[in-house]
Write a protein that holds these residues in place. Sequence first.
Motif, PDB file in Angstrom:
ATOM      1  N   GLN A  65       0.944  -1.457   0.537  1.00  0.00           N
ATOM      2  CA  GLN A  65      -0.052   0.173  -0.117  1.00  0.00           C
ATOM      3  C   GLN A  65       0.949   0.936   0.188  1.00  0.00           C
ATOM      4  N   LEU A 113      -2.686 -10.298  -5.669  1.00  0.00           N
ATOM      5  CA  LEU A 113      -4.073  -9.935  -5.218  1.00  0.00           C
ATOM      6  C   LEU A 113      -4.232  -8.215  -4.518  1.00  0.00           C
ATOM      7  N   THR A 114      -3.255  -8.713  -3.309  1.00  0.00           N
ATOM      8  CA  THR A 114      -3.218  -7.752  -2.461  1.00  0.00           C
ATOM      9  C   THR A 114      -2.574  -6.572  -3.107  1.00  0.00           C
ATOM     10  N   SER A 116      -3.029  -5.847  -6.539  1.00  0.00           N
ATOM     11  CA  SER A 116      -3.915  -5.087  -7.400  1.00  0.00           C
ATOM     12  C   SER A 116      -5.094  -4.590  -6.756  1.00  0.00           C
ATOM     13  N   LEU A 117      -5.115  -4.492  -5.258  1.00  0.00           N
ATOM     14  CA  LEU A 117      -6.544  -3.765  -4.359  1.00  0.00           C
ATOM     15  C   LEU A 117      -5.585  -3.037  -4.517  1.00  0.00           C
ATOM     16  N   ALA A 118      -4.119  -2.610  -4.224  1.00  0.00           N
ATOM     17  CA  ALA A 118      -3.772  -1.313  -3.924  1.00  0.00           C
ATOM     18  C   ALA A 118      -3.638  -0.543  -5.166  1.00  0.00           C
ATOM     19  N   HIS A 120      -6.292  -0.422  -7.914  1.00  0.00           N
ATOM     20  CA  HIS A 120      -7.322  -0.499  -8.222  1.00  0.00           C
ATOM     21  C   HIS A 120      -7.925   1.346  -8.502  1.00  0.00           C
ATOM     22  N   MET A 162     -11.681  -9.976 -11.760  1.00  0.00           N
ATOM     23  CA  MET A 162     -11.314  -8.519 -11.274  1.00  0.00           C
ATOM     24  C   MET A 162     -11.778  -8.280 -12.713  1.00  0.00           C
ATOM     25  N   GLU A 165     -15.809  -7.320 -12.220  1.00  0.00           N
ATOM     26  CA  GLU A 165     -16.209  -6.284 -11.449  1.00  0.00           C
ATOM     27  C   GLU A 165     -15.689  -5.242 -11.199  1.00  0.00           C
ATOM     28  N   TRP A 166     -14.729  -4.895 -11.990  1.00  0.00           N
ATOM     29  CA  TRP A 166     -13.555  -3.687 -12.515  1.00  0.00           C
ATOM     30  C   TRP A 166     -14.202  -3.204 -13.588  1.00  0.00           C
TER      31      TRP A 166
END
Length: 254
Positions: A65, A113-114, A116-118, A120, A162, A165-166
């Motif tokens: 992050q 995953l970590t 990609s979420l950070a 996004h 993803m 959803e995205w």
Amino acid sequence: MELDGRVAVITGGTRGVGAGIARAFLEAGADVVVCARRPPDRPVTAAGRTAAYAPLDLREPAAVQDFFDTLARTRGRLDCLVNNAGGTPYRLLADGGAERHARVLQLNLLAPLTASLAAHPLLHAARGSVLMVGSVSGSRPSPGTAAYGAAKAGTEHLARSMAVEWAPEVRVNTLVLGMVRTELAHLHYGDAAGLAAVAATVPLGRLAEPADVGAAAVFLASDRAGYVSGASLLVHGGGERPAFLDAATVNKED
């Protein structure tokens, strides 16, 4: 220049496949940041340009992050995240405890995953894309690398979810790789004779080069693939010759 003025992050981009992807993005005009736990032996360069390096352990969510927060302040945008970092030692399931196999899953599934979420929010703002680097190990038995194969299967499924959803702001695709000739290929395939024997099992007659993977990655990140999302692009030279073909013809007369 297909990616001129765009910002790309390639995880594990300091060597091997990741460096090949980074060089292809540099050649396409992108501003490239590579991240890994250790710095490259030499800077990743192409077309007279150099990728920036940032130290990062992708298994640490807080550090991930912080990395993307810093990227937002310093670069102001992110157009493509390539989740390339990964790998595994050869280890039969019964020869390793659950914790060892869990570490393989953490690096090859949870880390993408970590990241990609950070990433996004930045990708959403830029209408960018995510590329997962998958493997044929995720779709066929992988004795000796079972946890890795399971992680790659999960990563490909994650990318498809993803992508739904995205959408429509962020496209998400997977490069499904076969065997690639990197600077560490001899550790997997042996000496020159071993490499030649392995290459003969590929329909196109050779292992992929990192540049082959890079070219496919640039395509999926570019506007030419603007309607491609939730896809898995096979970059494996035609796949693997089925063993039964040779077994079925071994006693046939000419």
